[in-house]
Design an enzyme around this catalytic site. Structure first.
Site, PDB file in Angstrom:
ATOM      1  N   SER A 245     -15.610  -2.571 -11.198  1.00 32.63           N
ATOM      2  CA  SER A 245     -16.612  -1.651 -10.644  1.00 32.63           C
ATOM      3  C   SER A 245     -17.892  -1.632 -11.470  1.00 32.63           C
ATOM      4  O   SER A 245     -17.865  -1.629 -12.709  1.00 32.63           O
ATOM      5  CB  SER A 245     -16.040  -0.235 -10.609  1.00 32.63           C
ATOM      6  OG  SER A 245     -17.067   0.701 -10.325  1.00 32.63           O
TER       7      SER A 245
ATOM      8  N   SER B 127     -13.552   6.343  -6.154  1.00 35.21           N
ATOM      9  CA  SER B 127     -14.398   7.543  -6.089  1.00 35.21           C
ATOM     10  C   SER B 127     -14.626   8.120  -7.470  1.00 35.21           C
ATOM     11  O   SER B 127     -13.691   8.481  -8.191  1.00 35.21           O
ATOM     12  CB  SER B 127     -13.810   8.646  -5.196  1.00 35.21           C
ATOM     13  OG  SER B 127     -14.542   9.845  -5.376  1.00 35.21           O
TER      14      SER B 127
ATOM     15  N   TYR C 223     -13.428   7.614 -13.734  1.00 36.08           N
ATOM     16  CA  TYR C 223     -13.255   6.452 -12.860  1.00 36.08           C
ATOM     17  C   TYR C 223     -13.726   5.174 -13.554  1.00 36.08           C
ATOM     18  O   TYR C 223     -13.043   4.146 -13.541  1.00 36.08           O
ATOM     19  CB  TYR C 223     -14.040   6.666 -11.560  1.00 36.08           C
ATOM     20  CG  TYR C 223     -13.953   5.491 -10.613  1.00 36.08           C
ATOM     21  CD1 TYR C 223     -12.785   5.225  -9.920  1.00 36.08           C
ATOM     22  CD2 TYR C 223     -15.047   4.641 -10.414  1.00 36.08           C
ATOM     23  CE1 TYR C 223     -12.698   4.141  -9.056  1.00 36.08           C
ATOM     24  CE2 TYR C 223     -14.969   3.564  -9.554  1.00 36.08           C
ATOM     25  CZ  TYR C 223     -13.800   3.317  -8.879  1.00 36.08           C
ATOM     26  OH  TYR C 223     -13.722   2.241  -8.034  1.00 36.08           O
TER      27      TYR C 223
ATOM     28  N   VAL D  96     -20.960   6.631   0.432  1.00 36.90           N
ATOM     29  CA  VAL D  96     -22.065   7.335   1.095  1.00 36.90           C
ATOM     30  C   VAL D  96     -22.433   6.721   2.446  1.00 36.90           C
ATOM     31  O   VAL D  96     -22.736   7.435   3.405  1.00 36.90           O
ATOM     32  CB  VAL D  96     -23.298   7.425   0.160  1.00 36.90           C
ATOM     33  CG1 VAL D  96     -23.898   6.053  -0.127  1.00 36.90           C
ATOM     34  CG2 VAL D  96     -24.359   8.344   0.736  1.00 36.90           C
TER      35      VAL D  96
ATOM     36  N   ARG E 242     -24.718  15.061  -8.062  1.00 33.83           N
ATOM     37  CA  ARG E 242     -23.310  15.097  -8.440  1.00 33.83           C
ATOM     38  C   ARG E 242     -23.136  14.824  -9.927  1.00 33.83           C
ATOM     39  O   ARG E 242     -23.841  13.984 -10.497  1.00 33.83           O
ATOM     40  CB  ARG E 242     -22.542  14.005  -7.672  1.00 33.83           C
ATOM     41  CG  ARG E 242     -22.181  14.410  -6.302  1.00 33.83           C
ATOM     42  CD  ARG E 242     -21.238  13.513  -5.554  1.00 33.83           C
ATOM     43  NE  ARG E 242     -21.152  12.120  -5.855  1.00 33.83           N
ATOM     44  CZ  ARG E 242     -20.665  11.221  -4.999  1.00 33.83           C
ATOM     45  NH1 ARG E 242     -20.243  11.597  -3.812  1.00 33.83           N
ATOM     46  NH2 ARG E 242     -20.581   9.966  -5.337  1.00 33.83           N
TER      47      ARG E 242
ATOM     48  N   ASP F   7       0.857  -1.193   0.000  1.00 30.73           N
ATOM     49  CA  ASP F   7       0.000   0.000   0.000  1.00 30.73           C
ATOM     50  C   ASP F   7       0.890   1.239   0.000  1.00 30.73           C
ATOM     51  O   ASP F   7       1.983   1.238   0.588  1.00 30.73           O
ATOM     52  CB  ASP F   7      -0.908   0.023   1.238  1.00 30.73           C
ATOM     53  CG  ASP F   7      -2.168   0.841   1.013  1.00 30.73           C
ATOM     54  OD1 ASP F   7      -3.257   0.248   0.955  1.00 30.73           O
ATOM     55  OD2 ASP F   7      -2.063   2.083   0.875  1.00 30.73           O
TER      56      ASP F   7
ATOM     57  N   ARG G 246     -29.064   1.909  -5.158  1.00 36.49           N
ATOM     58  CA  ARG G 246     -27.800   1.182  -5.265  1.00 36.49           C
ATOM     59  C   ARG G 246     -27.972  -0.239  -4.745  1.00 36.49           C
ATOM     60  O   ARG G 246     -28.749  -0.483  -3.820  1.00 36.49           O
ATOM     61  CB  ARG G 246     -26.705   1.872  -4.416  1.00 36.49           C
ATOM     62  CG  ARG G 246     -26.282   3.258  -4.914  1.00 36.49           C
ATOM     63  CD  ARG G 246     -25.521   3.181  -6.221  1.00 36.49           C
ATOM     64  NE  ARG G 246     -25.036   4.477  -6.680  1.00 36.49           N
ATOM     65  CZ  ARG G 246     -25.709   5.331  -7.442  1.00 36.49           C
ATOM     66  NH1 ARG G 246     -26.940   5.039  -7.819  1.00 36.49           N
ATOM     67  NH2 ARG G 246     -25.163   6.460  -7.840  1.00 36.49           N
TER      68      ARG G 246
HETATM   69  C1  UD1 Z   1     -19.468   4.235  -7.648  1.00 32.33           C
HETATM   70  C2  UD1 Z   1     -19.763   2.816  -8.148  1.00 32.33           C
HETATM   71  C3  UD1 Z   1     -19.274   1.804  -7.139  1.00 32.33           C
HETATM   72  C4  UD1 Z   1     -17.833   2.057  -6.794  1.00 32.33           C
HETATM   73  C5  UD1 Z   1     -17.663   3.464  -6.277  1.00 32.33           C
HETATM   74  C6  UD1 Z   1     -16.209   3.779  -5.979  1.00 32.33           C
HETATM   75  C7  UD1 Z   1     -21.814   3.102  -9.439  1.00 32.33           C
HETATM   76  C8  UD1 Z   1     -23.244   2.756  -9.553  1.00 32.33           C
HETATM   77  N1  UD1 Z   1     -21.202   2.658  -8.351  1.00 32.33           N
HETATM   78  O1  UD1 Z   1     -20.238   4.428  -6.525  1.00 32.33           O
HETATM   79  O2  UD1 Z   1     -19.420   0.489  -7.641  1.00 32.33           O
HETATM   80  O3  UD1 Z   1     -17.453   1.162  -5.795  1.00 32.33           O
HETATM   81  O4  UD1 Z   1     -18.112   4.360  -7.270  1.00 32.33           O
HETATM   82  O5  UD1 Z   1     -16.114   5.012  -5.389  1.00 32.33           O
HETATM   83  O6  UD1 Z   1     -21.215   3.724 -10.292  1.00 32.33           O
HETATM   84  N2  UD1 Z   1     -24.112  10.623  -1.973  1.00 32.33           N
HETATM   85  C9  UD1 Z   1     -24.876  11.461  -1.202  1.00 32.33           C
HETATM   86  N3  UD1 Z   1     -24.293  12.070  -0.134  1.00 32.33           N
HETATM   87  C10 UD1 Z   1     -22.982  11.888   0.200  1.00 32.33           C
HETATM   88  C11 UD1 Z   1     -22.215  11.029  -0.601  1.00 32.33           C
HETATM   89  C12 UD1 Z   1     -22.800  10.402  -1.691  1.00 32.33           C
HETATM   90  O7  UD1 Z   1     -26.062  11.668  -1.471  1.00 32.33           O
HETATM   91  O8  UD1 Z   1     -22.520  12.470   1.202  1.00 32.33           O
HETATM   92  C13 UD1 Z   1     -24.763   9.930  -3.113  1.00 32.33           C
HETATM   93  C14 UD1 Z   1     -24.050  10.021  -4.428  1.00 32.33           C
HETATM   94  O9  UD1 Z   1     -24.374  11.173  -5.137  1.00 32.33           O
HETATM   95  C15 UD1 Z   1     -24.558   8.749  -5.112  1.00 32.33           C
HETATM   96  C16 UD1 Z   1     -24.741   7.766  -3.946  1.00 32.33           C
HETATM   97  O10 UD1 Z   1     -24.802   8.558  -2.784  1.00 32.33           O
HETATM   98  O11 UD1 Z   1     -25.802   8.964  -5.729  1.00 32.33           O
HETATM   99  C17 UD1 Z   1     -23.593   6.793  -3.812  1.00 32.33           C
HETATM  100  O12 UD1 Z   1     -22.380   7.522  -3.845  1.00 32.33           O
HETATM  101  P1  UD1 Z   1     -20.979   6.849  -3.537  1.00 32.33           P
HETATM  102  O13 UD1 Z   1     -21.045   6.108  -2.252  1.00 32.33           O
HETATM  103  O14 UD1 Z   1     -19.922   7.868  -3.711  1.00 32.33           O
HETATM  104  O15 UD1 Z   1     -20.834   5.745  -4.637  1.00 32.33           O
HETATM  105  P2  UD1 Z   1     -21.158   5.697  -6.251  1.00 32.33           P
HETATM  106  O16 UD1 Z   1     -20.666   6.929  -6.916  1.00 32.33           O
HETATM  107  O17 UD1 Z   1     -22.555   5.230  -6.440  1.00 32.33           O
END
Ligand code: UD1
Length: 312
Positions: free
Chosen positions: A118, A79, A142, A186, A271, A32, A210
């Site tokens: 992913s 991310s 990504y 999230v 986003r 790492d 999700r």
């Molecule tokens: C994406 C990939 C996932 C991968 C990840 C790596 C998809 C469907 N999924 O995840 O397989 O492991 O990237 O980083 O593409 N959100 C909020 N509030 C927050 C943070 C996030 O509302 O404080 C929302 C985001 O806008 C999103 C959802 O939560 O709609 C999930 O976000 P996040 O956990 O960052 O993952 P993905 O972008 O879905």
């Protein structure tokens, strides 16, 4: 000589795979760079041989792969929004690093590389559930980087006979996931905030969904992918998920019950590069690996909240 190499061993998923290997008595090397990995994640992994270094450096990859039989390649700059902000760094840490690992693995006589793919590679196409034969449609740097890694694995299987397996992870969550970064997953962010009585922010209307996958299922599938017969899995790619989806609004409600948080979430603009719905068909992993998810979303979330509560 360690039998297994885990890249990204100080990260959330890498440390969890390493812990499972050590628990069954296997010898493990971890590598790492600590760019996103955490020293604290290595607690309890003292039996692992550890190498600090950046996989964008081929010499680090060569040292990491020497004498190893199987590689779990988990290192990445995870991310979507981080890749939108800085696509070049994502490319270096995902594409360059993966190619370097593959070259080093081939040169060192590694038998198999299992790769953290992913779900983002499916993009924002409307058809659900996502099946492996669908054309990928990456819409963020990504997703492009993760897809390039998959293609490199398949090519190394074709031309060098390296056994490769890609597991397309769908939104992995659980203990040890870093909750402190703006770029964190999230559920990690929400658990930490809501346990501390702070208001979480939902980007968009919260109706995005999700296929959140608890870490134990991911560890289990990696171990299966490492031991499955080559004629079944070498050169293959498959979804790794639970096969059911929840919306962020629903998740927020469940978390209110688990954390005791009272109040509404804040809502902010969606986003850039965000995907509306993500749900996997897990039939192929079932068929090729004998995989079934053993921890469902509700139980996984309960365990995760308890872990963050104890971790403070
Ligand atoms: C994406 C990939 C996932 C991968 C990840 C790596 C998809 C469907 N999924 O995840 O397989 O492991 O990237 O980083 O593409 N959100 C909020 N509030 C927050 C943070 C996030 O509302 O404080 C929302 C985001 O806008 C999103 C959802 O939560 O709609 C999930 O976000 P996040 O956990 O960052 O993952 P993905 O972008 O879905």
């Amino acid at each position: 000589m360690p039998k297994y190499l885990v890249t990204g061993a100080a990260g959330f998923i890498g440390r969890s795979i390493a812990a499972a290997l050590l628990a069954r008595g296997d010898s493990v090397r971890g590598v790492d760079s600590f760019i996103t990995g955490k020293h604290a994640n290595l607690e309890g992994l003292q039996a692992m041989e550890f190498l600090e270094g950046d996989l964008a450096d081929p010499a680090v990859c060569a040292r990491a792969c020497a004498g190893v039989d199987i590689v779990f390649h988990q290192a990445a700059l995870a991310s979507v929004p981080r890749s939108v902000a800085d696509p070049v760094t994502t490319n270096r840490m995902c594409v360059d690093a993966t190619l370097n690992v593959l070259v080093a693995a081939k040169d060192a006589g590694v038998r198999r590389v299992v790769y953290a793919g992913s779900s983002s590679v499916y993009g924002d196409t409307p058809t659900l559930p996502k099946r492996e034969q669908m054309l990928p449609h990456p819409i963020t740097p990504y997703a492009v980087a993760k897809l390039a890694g998959e293609h490199y694995l398949a090519a190394f299987n074709c031309v060098y006979g390296l056994q490769t397996v890609t597991l397309r992870y769908f939104n992995v969550f659980g203990p040890y996931q870093d909750p402190t970064s703006h770029y964190s997953g999230v559920l990690a962010i929400f658990c930490r905030k809501m346990l501390a009585g702070q208001q979480p922010t939902i980007y968009g209307d919260g109706e995005q969904s999700r296929d959140f996958t608890y870490i134990d299922n991911v560890v289990h599938a990696n171990l299966l992918a490492a031991s499955a017969p080559a004629d079944k899995v070498a050169g293959r790619m498959m979804n790794l998920a639970t096969g059911s989806a929840v919306t962020l609004n629903q998740t927020f409600q469940i978390l209110c019950g688990l954390t005791g948080y009272q109040g509404a979430p804040a809502y902010a603009e969606a986003r850039s590069g965000d995907i509306k719905h993500s749900l996997a068909d897990i039939g192929l992993a079932r068929e090729l690996l004998g995989y079934t998810p053993s921890v469902d979303f509700a139980e996984g979330l309960r365990r995760t909240v308890e872990w963050y509560r104890l971790a403070g």
